[in-house]
Structures are given as structure tokens and as C-alpha cells.
Design an enzyme around this catalytic site. Sequence first.
Site, mmCIF file in Angstrom:
data_model
loop_
_atom_site.group_PDB
_atom_site.id
_atom_site.type_symbol
_atom_site.label_atom_id
_atom_site.label_comp_id
_atom_site.label_asym_id
_atom_site.label_seq_id
_atom_site.Cartn_x
_atom_site.Cartn_y
_atom_site.Cartn_z
ATOM 1 N N ASP A 104 -1.479 7.198 -6.889
ATOM 2 C CA ASP A 104 -0.071 6.871 -6.682
ATOM 3 C C ASP A 104 0.843 7.687 -7.592
ATOM 4 O O ASP A 104 1.819 8.283 -7.138
ATOM 5 C CB ASP A 104 0.162 5.383 -6.922
ATOM 6 C CG ASP A 104 -0.366 4.514 -5.794
ATOM 7 O OD1 ASP A 104 -1.171 5.016 -4.990
ATOM 8 O OD2 ASP A 104 0.016 3.334 -5.720
ATOM 9 N N SER A 116 4.760 1.093 -4.185
ATOM 10 C CA SER A 116 6.083 0.623 -4.613
ATOM 11 C C SER A 116 6.186 0.533 -6.131
ATOM 12 O O SER A 116 7.229 0.887 -6.704
ATOM 13 C CB SER A 116 6.398 -0.733 -3.981
ATOM 14 O OG SER A 116 5.450 -1.712 -4.367
ATOM 15 N N GLY A 170 0.790 -1.223 0.000
ATOM 16 C CA GLY A 170 0.000 0.000 0.000
ATOM 17 C C GLY A 170 0.820 1.269 0.000
ATOM 18 O O GLY A 170 0.278 2.358 0.199
ATOM 19 N N LEU A 171 2.139 1.154 -0.250
ATOM 20 C CA LEU A 171 3.005 2.332 -0.221
ATOM 21 C C LEU A 171 3.393 2.815 -1.614
ATOM 22 O O LEU A 171 4.273 3.653 -1.759
ATOM 23 C CB LEU A 171 4.276 2.040 0.590
ATOM 24 C CG LEU A 171 4.082 1.669 2.058
ATOM 25 C CD1 LEU A 171 5.431 1.588 2.764
ATOM 26 C CD2 LEU A 171 3.171 2.658 2.771
#
Length: 341
Positions: free
Chosen positions: A180, A136, A133-134
Site C-alpha cells: 500500500d 484508505s 481493500g483500497l
Amino acid sequence: MTHIRSYSPWKGPEPWLDTNPIGGVEIAQAMKETVEASACGKVILLGEHAVVYGRPALAVPVCGLRARVRAEPLPRGSGCWIEATDVGGEIGLATAPPEHPLAMAVRLALAHLGLPEPDLRLILRSELPIAGGLGSGAAVSAALIRAIFQWGGRPADPEVVSALVYEVEKRYHGTPSGIDNTVIAYERPIRFVRGQPPVFLSIARPFTLVIADSGVPSPTRETVAAVRAGWERDPERYERLFDAIAELVQEAERCLASGRIEDLGPLLDANHQVLGELGVSSPVLDHLTEIARKAGALGAKLTGGGRGGNIIALTRPEQAERVAQALRAAGARSAYRTEVV
């Protein structure tokens, strides 16, 4: 608030697909020194899942965790190679399939610059956990694109980086929200509503987050599909839950704009509770958020798809290490702090 131009499904023209030669072949061939580039991660502060249904979400960069690329020249005729031991080994650009996301990022950047395949080794390393969830995937793409731009002697404008990364994100996620690529390309907090241009968030006071990795991969496709199935079965209930999340997001935005950071904590707790009602939390995420609160966090919630991945905890700066230690002791694979400004 400042609107951000962001290339996502609602946009029309795709200028990043046009080539814009700058004498790029000569520049690329002339450059024989190593260049480096990087990109940050991101977390969704509030609003995940509801954002798919037209509600707002707040997302912030995680500048302390980065994907990094070092571009090293190779002898003439070697071609372009991507060394990515963190995410699957080494691949050659000439032989990688069209849908390979790393190769796609490099090819899009080269096409934009009007450059042929260079004799280059791109060494990729990422500090961001995969499926956590970051962001990547978007960070890796952005770092590769920025490295190619540096190699080509061209500044990597955030608008263009965001657009190119979005094209790669479609390979990862099918129909990505656009969060994102926007947060990572601009490295600034945003308010995002699907179908509308994102806007930069107004933050009156910096604040500290502790991010803890549960060690369980987050099956984002599965959780999104599960929420969709629940919404189809009982749209009235799910719409109420999405509305509740939207109210929390709006209040959080007011807290950030006025500097009432302490008041943000209970909003994170409430958002986590609603996400649990949507079925995207899990015992491990509930446990870690509770540990964070007991250690002194002002509030905590899962971030991203859920059922795994990471949690975030809002802390006072002086309590951040105590909260991080408690989370590691409780089984988190890692825990680290980041400052949001």
C-alpha cells in the site's frame, strides 16, 4: 523494470527517522496561507493472500479516488488539530495518544523536517471506503504527510513518503506487506514480492477497471488469520493454491507488458476462483463478479482481504458505465471507473 527503494521489513537503515532541518521553523511560521495535498488509493490486481507466502502480487493506483488534506493556519498558540469527520472527528496533536495513526503520520513528518508542532488545522476528507481493500489508511497517512511537507516548504519525495507511511501502516496492520505505502507514494503500478524491492510494472496499453464496493467491510485481519490457519492444517494444499496464483500473476505481467489486455480478463476470473478455494470470497463478492461478467466485463475478482470490501472488473472503456450501472443495480454501494496507465 525499474526497482523502487521501499522501506519495509527487509530494509536496514531508517533514514526517514533522521531530522533534516531546513530552517523549517522559520519557513513554517512565515507561511500563513492555506496549502492542500492529496493521495490516491490502490487495488491489488492479482496476488493477494499468496503474497504473504512469498509469491508475487501486482498492484495499481486508483488515481480517481483520493484522500485530501487542507492545511489552514491558526492563531499563534492554538497548536495543531486534525479534523477528520470521515474517520473519527477532531483530535489535537498535543493530546493524541502516541499510537493514534493520524497523529503518528503528522508527528513523523514534523520530525523528519525538524519542525515543532505548528499552529495549524489539518482538514482531512477521504473518498476511499474504509476497510475496502483500497488502501484508505495509507492514503490518509500519505495525504497528511504531504500536507506537512508543503507547509514546511519541502518537496515530498515519494521514497520518504513511502517510508513514513509504512511506519504508520505498522500501527494499522502489525506487519504490513509494504504494497500500500509503495503504490500510493509513487502512484505507479508495481510488482511486489515480499522480501524483495518492488519494481515498476511495464504496461504497454492503458486499461480500464470498474471498482465496486460491496458495502460489507473487509475483515482483513480475520481473513489473513483464516488463511494462515488453513495453511497450518494443510500446507501442501495451500502451497499448491499459492503456486497457482503465482502462475496467474506471472502470466498477467506478460499480458500487461505485451499489451494483451483482453487476455487479462480470464486471469482475473481464475484468480477469483482460487481465492474462493482459499476461503476468502463470499456470496456477495461472487454475485457481484458474476454480474460484472454478464454486463460485459472481460473478467472480475475480489480485491484485498476478501469476504467483503471491493471487487474489480476489467472492461473495455466503452462498456465501463454499463458494467458500473449493473453493479449498482445488483446492490453495490458504489461503482466507479479508473484508468491504469
